[in-house]
Scaffold this motif. Structure first.
Motif, short mmCIF file in Angstrom:
data_model
loop_
_atom_site.label_atom_id
_atom_site.label_comp_id
_atom_site.label_asym_id
_atom_site.label_seq_id
_atom_site.Cartn_x
_atom_site.Cartn_y
_atom_site.Cartn_z
N PHE A 82 0.85 -1.19 0.00
CA PHE A 82 0.00 0.00 0.00
C PHE A 82 0.89 1.24 0.00
O PHE A 82 2.10 1.17 0.13
N ILE A 95 -4.70 1.98 -1.61
CA ILE A 95 -4.75 0.52 -1.59
C ILE A 95 -5.75 0.04 -2.64
O ILE A 95 -6.79 0.68 -2.86
N THR A 98 -7.20 2.53 -5.06
CA THR A 98 -8.13 3.52 -4.52
C THR A 98 -7.45 4.31 -3.40
O THR A 98 -6.68 3.76 -2.62
N TRP A 99 -7.79 5.61 -3.32
CA TRP A 99 -7.30 6.45 -2.22
C TRP A 99 -8.45 6.75 -1.28
O TRP A 99 -9.55 7.10 -1.72
N ILE A 100 -8.21 6.60 0.02
CA ILE A 100 -9.21 6.92 1.03
C ILE A 100 -8.57 7.77 2.11
O ILE A 100 -7.39 7.63 2.43
N LEU A 189 -12.16 -5.43 4.52
CA LEU A 189 -11.36 -4.47 3.77
C LEU A 189 -12.18 -3.80 2.67
O LEU A 189 -12.13 -2.57 2.49
N HIS A 190 -12.94 -4.60 1.93
CA HIS A 190 -13.77 -4.07 0.84
C HIS A 190 -14.75 -3.03 1.35
O HIS A 190 -14.88 -1.93 0.78
N CYS A 192 -14.70 -1.33 4.25
CA CYS A 192 -14.03 -0.18 4.86
C CYS A 192 -13.56 0.80 3.80
O CYS A 192 -13.62 2.03 4.00
N ILE A 193 -13.08 0.28 2.68
CA ILE A 193 -12.64 1.17 1.60
C ILE A 193 -13.79 2.05 1.11
O ILE A 193 -13.64 3.27 0.95
N HIS A 194 -14.96 1.45 0.91
CA HIS A 194 -16.08 2.23 0.39
C HIS A 194 -16.65 3.18 1.44
O HIS A 194 -17.05 4.30 1.11
N GLN A 197 -14.23 6.02 1.64
CA GLN A 197 -14.16 6.78 0.39
C GLN A 197 -15.35 7.72 0.25
O GLN A 197 -15.19 8.89 -0.13
N TYR A 267 -11.42 0.82 -7.48
CA TYR A 267 -10.34 -0.13 -7.71
C TYR A 267 -9.56 0.18 -9.00
O TYR A 267 -9.32 -0.69 -9.83
#
Length: 326
Positions: A82, A95, A98-100, A189-190, A192-194, A197, A267
């Motif tokens: 990452f 990661i 994607t950037w968060i 993980l999926h 949390c990213i959204h 974001q 992604y």
């Protein structure tokens, strides 16, 4: 002759499941993380898109001024799987393409101001005086419950998986707790990213109270849709649902309703917000139809959350309160 497996107390031997699928999945995840690590230039592009976003997330600076500020002040460093970036006091995680924006950990405890009024209003006010936004609070809670899955799995199955059987037995709290429950790390993980974001964008638009109301309603709608589809119509009362995907889909749909021309980075792909929402739903339907139980994908819960997110965002667009005095 020796038979591989685990010997029980009565002398019976239970064959152990092969470990290679788990090793293969772990290797695939690590390879994907390595191959999709964002570059420093992608961080600059991400900051530019935030500057141009109509929510005004980055403040009142013009997009040109924000772009110049980002190109000069933004920094990032690679950590193998990452990349971490920073601009001013904000920190970002790159990661899976994607950037968060990462939560600020400077002041964890809520403000000392005490809320007055109803219990619901007091709880909402308490959560909104925290240094963490509602989406960030859900992420932190999800991480905590994931750790409990690793240490207390039986307790989590009983209290953090929503099914018709669980609700009929009186465990109505699973309607909410299941939405922060993730047994598998990729699932965590999926989501949390959204959440990280889209959470800041919707927080800048709706404000804390309305975003919190949207997320809680989406959580209940997601669980209710799963109970109806799997338990009532499907005749599978013990089939449970868990995960924050319903809340995440509500945020995806709300963002599409509020900003149909805004671009969303998914992604490594750049799609208009409505197209991103449609892509998620299509993937859900395909995954659900691929086998019994959808390989762990509960499309009904995702659809329930998306429907509520879209409906509430459209209500807000018409100048109406999401709910009467939340």
């Amino acid at each position: 002759a020796y038979m591989g497996g685990r010997r029980l107390a009565d002398g019976a031997i239970v064959a152990e499941k092969p470990r290679w699928p788990r090793y293969l999945a772990t290797g695939a995840l690590l390879a994907t993380l390595l191959a999709t690590q964002p570059s420093h230039s992608s961080l600059l592009e991400h900051l530019e898109s935030l500057a141009e976003h109509p929510s005004g997330l980055l403040g009142k600076l013009s997009s040109l001024a924000s772009s110049l500020h980002a190109s000069v002040g933004a920094e990032s460093a690679s950590y193998g799987l990452f990349r971490l970036g920073s601009l001013s006091e904000n920190h970002y995680l790159g990661i899976l393409g994607t950037w968060i924006k990462l939560p600020a950990f400077a002041a964890v405890l809520p403000s000392s101001r005490r809320a007055r009024g109803s219990a619901a209003a007091s709880a909402a006010s308490y959560m909104c005086t925290s240094s963490f936004e509602p989406a960030e609070q859900l992420v932190l809670l999800s991480v905590l419950l994931h750790l409990l899955w690793l240490t207390r799995p039986r307790c989590m199955v009983r209290h953090a998986v929503c099914s018709l059987d669980a609700v009929q037995r009186g465990r109505v709290w699973t309607l909410l707790t299941a939405n922060a429950s993730h047994a598998a790390f990729p699932h965590l993980l999926h989501n949390c990213i959204h959440l990280l974001q889209l959470g800041p964008l919707l927080h800048a638009t709706l404000g804390c109270s309305d975003l919190l109301a949207l997320m809680l309603t989406a959580a209940l709608a997601s669980s209710a849709a799963s109970l109806l589809w799997n338990g009532v119509l499907g005749g599978r009362p013990k089939e449970g649902s868990l995960g924050a995907s319903g809340v995440a889909m509500a945020m995806v749909a709300a963002n599409a309703a509020l900003y149909p021309r805004a671009l969303v980075h998914v992604y490594g792909l750049e799609l208009p917000a409505p197209h991103a929402a449609l892509l998620y739903l299509v993937v859900d339907v395909v995954a659900s139809s691929s086998g019994h139980g959808g390989g762990g994908v509960d499309a009904s819960a995702h659809a329930g959350g998306a429907a509520v997110g879209y409906a509430l965002a459209r209500r807000w667009q018409r100048g109406l309160d999401l709910f009467p005095s939340f």
